[in-house]
Design an enzyme around this catalytic site. Structure first.
Site, PDB file in Angstrom:
ATOM      1  N   SER A  73       0.820  -1.232   0.000  1.00  0.00           N
ATOM      2  CA  SER A  73       0.000   0.000   0.000  1.00  0.00           C
ATOM      3  C   SER A  73       0.845   1.270   0.000  1.00  0.00           C
ATOM      4  O   SER A  73       0.423   2.301   0.506  1.00  0.00           O
ATOM      5  CB  SER A  73      -0.958   0.032   1.199  1.00  0.00           C
ATOM      6  N   ARG A  74       2.014   1.178  -0.535  1.00  0.00           N
ATOM      7  CA  ARG A  74       2.946   2.317  -0.608  1.00  0.00           C
ATOM      8  C   ARG A  74       3.317   2.891   0.772  1.00  0.00           C
ATOM      9  O   ARG A  74       3.720   4.046   0.906  1.00  0.00           O
ATOM     10  CB  ARG A  74       2.401   3.432  -1.509  1.00  0.00           C
ATOM     11  N   LEU A  75       3.151   2.076   1.811  1.00  0.00           N
ATOM     12  CA  LEU A  75       3.545   2.527   3.150  1.00  0.00           C
ATOM     13  C   LEU A  75       4.967   2.031   3.389  1.00  0.00           C
ATOM     14  O   LEU A  75       5.224   1.190   4.243  1.00  0.00           O
ATOM     15  CB  LEU A  75       2.557   2.007   4.201  1.00  0.00           C
TER      16      LEU A  75
END
Ligand SMILES: Cc1cc2nc3c(=O)[nH]c(=O)nc-3n(C[C@H](O)[C@H](O)[C@H](O)COP(=O)(O)O)c2cc1C
Length: 218
Positions: free
Chosen positions: A196-198
């Site tokens: 999640s692009r975290l």
């Protein structure tokens, strides 16, 4: 690279974290972490994991990037070799600040390094020069790296000239216009791709000869 590593390379491509994230404690030294990540990159099957982008600035503040190969690293810094008359070397003579970038896509990892350069000793450069194959040693003499070619034959002619000149010598002389730059890091950032692009960004800064670390938003 063995078959298992090749398979791992294929299976993990673009699919997120390939290897577990290391624990970062207050004692963690960024060079130790760099060493772990570099070894992971070597084992992952990536071609030329030692290739890195280096960025320098010219006297107008124009940044320039190009790839080089990391040849050595230890607590003194990161070393690459080049022509001391090249554009990059002239830029480093005028401004010794540099930034290095590694990207190992299969592992979804990036390392950013900032620091200052100094030339490696002539003995160290000479030792590395003579470890290269004869063709590359002659190539170093033949290339006036970064200069404009005056004709398409110029480089081949220069190679032929030096081949002939050194034909009877058992060892190619070391060219003093060629050698290493050692990058002493003051900032090292490890980026690990996550879901999640975290993503994780773990940053190390050197103050008064001591590393401290913190995390940044991705
Ligand atoms: C994968 C890769 C590795 C390279 N390694 C080196 C290197 O170790 N040293 C070098 O001088 N040039 C290397 N080059 C060439 C440089 O990218 C660049 O073209 C050259 O050094 C001239 O740069 P400059 O005109 O900005 O000084 C490499 C290029 C690639 C694509």
């Amino acid at each position: 690279m063995n078959l298992l590593e090749k398979l791992k390379c294929l299976l993990t491509f673009g699919q997120g974290v390939a290897l577990p994230l290391p624990d970062i404690s207050s004692e963690t030294d960024p060079l130790t972490l760099f060493d772990q990540w570099f070894n992971d990159a070597q084992k992952s099957g990536i071609l030329l994991p030692e290739s890195m982008s280096i960025s320098t600035c010219d006297t107008n503040g124009q940044p320039r990037s190009r790839m080089v190969l990391l040849k050595e690293y230890n607590t003194d810094g990161f070393v690459f070799y080049t022509n001391y008359g090249s554009s990059k070397s002239q830029e480093l003579e005028a401004n010794n600040k540099i930034s290095l970038l590694f990207h190992w896509n299969v592992l979804q990892r990036q390392i950013r390094i900032e620091g200052e350069v100094s030339k490696t000793s002539a003995e160290q450069s000479k030792r590395y020069f003579h470890s290269r194959d004869r063709g590359s040693q002659i190539g170093a003499w033949a290339s006036k790296q970064s200069s404009i070619l005056t004709s398409s034959a110029e480089l081949k002619d220069r190679e032929a000239f030096y081949k002939k000149k050194f034909a009877n010598l058992p060892e190619i002389p070391y060219p003093e216009f060629w050698g290493g730059w050692q990058v002493k890091p003051s900032y090292i950032e490890f980026w690990q791709g996550r879901a999640s692009r975290l993503h994780d960004r773990i940053c190390f800064e050197k103050h008064n000869n001591k590393w401290t670390h913190f995390k940044r938003h991705p």
